[in-house]
Motif scaffolding. Structure first.
Motif, PDB file in Angstrom:
ATOM      1  N   ARG A  11      51.209  64.183  66.619  1.00 38.98           N
ATOM      2  CA  ARG A  11      50.024  63.311  67.484  1.00 38.98           C
ATOM      3  C   ARG A  11      50.418  61.796  67.454  1.00 38.98           C
ATOM      4  O   ARG A  11      50.044  61.034  68.226  1.00 38.98           O
ATOM      5  CB  ARG A  11      48.786  63.400  66.811  1.00 38.98           C
ATOM      6  N   ILE A  13      50.457  58.564  66.892  1.00 41.07           N
ATOM      7  CA  ILE A  13      49.461  57.605  66.337  1.00 41.07           C
ATOM      8  C   ILE A  13      47.946  58.000  66.713  1.00 41.07           C
ATOM      9  O   ILE A  13      47.895  58.404  67.719  1.00 41.07           O
ATOM     10  CB  ILE A  13      49.727  56.199  66.813  1.00 41.07           C
ATOM     11  N   HIS A  14      47.161  58.257  65.583  1.00 42.87           N
ATOM     12  CA  HIS A  14      45.983  58.440  65.728  1.00 42.87           C
ATOM     13  C   HIS A  14      44.913  58.008  64.588  1.00 42.87           C
ATOM     14  O   HIS A  14      45.378  57.409  63.626  1.00 42.87           O
ATOM     15  CB  HIS A  14      45.784  60.162  65.565  1.00 42.87           C
ATOM     16  N   VAL A  37      56.557  59.904  75.010  1.00 45.38           N
ATOM     17  CA  VAL A  37      55.532  59.081  74.648  1.00 45.38           C
ATOM     18  C   VAL A  37      55.767  57.752  75.199  1.00 45.38           C
ATOM     19  O   VAL A  37      55.093  56.994  75.896  1.00 45.38           O
ATOM     20  CB  VAL A  37      54.843  58.893  73.466  1.00 45.38           C
ATOM     21  N   SER A  44      51.255  55.732  76.243  1.00 40.82           N
ATOM     22  CA  SER A  44      51.659  54.560  75.302  1.00 40.82           C
ATOM     23  C   SER A  44      50.410  53.829  75.274  1.00 40.82           C
ATOM     24  O   SER A  44      50.270  53.283  74.018  1.00 40.82           O
ATOM     25  CB  SER A  44      52.519  54.012  75.992  1.00 40.82           C
ATOM     26  N   MET A  47      47.814  55.374  72.702  1.00 42.03           N
ATOM     27  CA  MET A  47      48.289  55.060  71.364  1.00 42.03           C
ATOM     28  C   MET A  47      48.156  53.599  70.705  1.00 42.03           C
ATOM     29  O   MET A  47      47.622  53.546  69.696  1.00 42.03           O
ATOM     30  CB  MET A  47      49.892  55.466  71.176  1.00 42.03           C
ATOM     31  N   LEU A  58      56.145  51.291  70.610  1.00 39.63           N
ATOM     32  CA  LEU A  58      56.529  52.626  70.921  1.00 39.63           C
ATOM     33  C   LEU A  58      58.117  52.585  71.694  1.00 39.63           C
ATOM     34  O   LEU A  58      58.068  51.839  72.590  1.00 39.63           O
ATOM     35  CB  LEU A  58      55.492  53.012  71.806  1.00 39.63           C
ATOM     36  N   LYS A  83      57.917  61.962  66.263  1.00 41.02           N
ATOM     37  CA  LYS A  83      56.958  63.211  66.655  1.00 41.02           C
ATOM     38  C   LYS A  83      57.608  64.595  66.215  1.00 41.02           C
ATOM     39  O   LYS A  83      56.889  65.538  65.974  1.00 41.02           O
ATOM     40  CB  LYS A  83      56.801  63.397  68.172  1.00 41.02           C
TER      41      LYS A  83
END
Length: 164
Positions: A11, A13-14, A37, A44, A47, A58, A83
């Motif tokens: 995921r 960034i979450h 991403v 992006s 995120m 990113l 990732k």
């Protein structure tokens, strides 16, 4: 050391990363690395929007290889998130050490996909990802599968047994 935490998480960034891990291991910034991403402006933006008070970068893998030496030389503390273990292997093979202050690569969710084997709760790997984990382990990284800081964990050596 400027890298305070290294994580593999599909995921990237979450909220869980920010609300749980960043409280446990404070950081001044997050470096997220994934080619898809980084190439998607909407993704992006989403995120970066998940993080309100921490700087986020990113990068695609090539840019990360170029920029990470500056991050490592910094006195600030950074999370590095990839990732996939393949991404982290490529960075290390380019001569950039991802050794960090806690000495581990943390692995969060790696969702089930085509041609994966489930090795733990919400954690599945392809043969190529397993090979990357083997490579990272053989090059001195302790790999720990733990979704959140206070959860139990297992090591890559434990998970590897499920692939036989």
């Amino acid at each position: 050391m400027s890298i305070s935490f290294v994580r593999i998480d599909d995921r990237v960034i979450h909220g869980q990363l920010i609300t749980r891990w960043a409280k446990e291991l404070p950081c001044d910034g997050i470096v997220a690395i994934d080619d898809a991403v980084a190439a998607d402006p909407l993704l992006s933006s989403v995120m970066k929007g998940a993080v309100s008070d921490t700087k986020v970068w990113l990068f695609d893998t090539a840019t990360a290889i170029e920029k990470l030496p500056k991050v490592i030389a910094s006195e600030k503390r950074y999370f590095v998130i990839g990732k996939s273990p393949i991404t982290l292997q490529r960075i290390e093979q380019a001569g950039i050490s991802l050794k960090n202050s806690n000495g581990k690569i943390n692995v969060g969710p790696m969702s089930a996909r085509a041609n994966t084997t489930t090795i733990g709760p919400n954690q599945s790997v392809t043969q190529d990802e397993a090979a990357a984990f083997d490579w990272l382990s053989e090059h001195g990284h302790a790999i720990e599968f733990r979704l959140v800081p206070d959860a139990s964990f297992y090591t890559w050596q434990d998970a590897r047994q499920k692939l036989k």
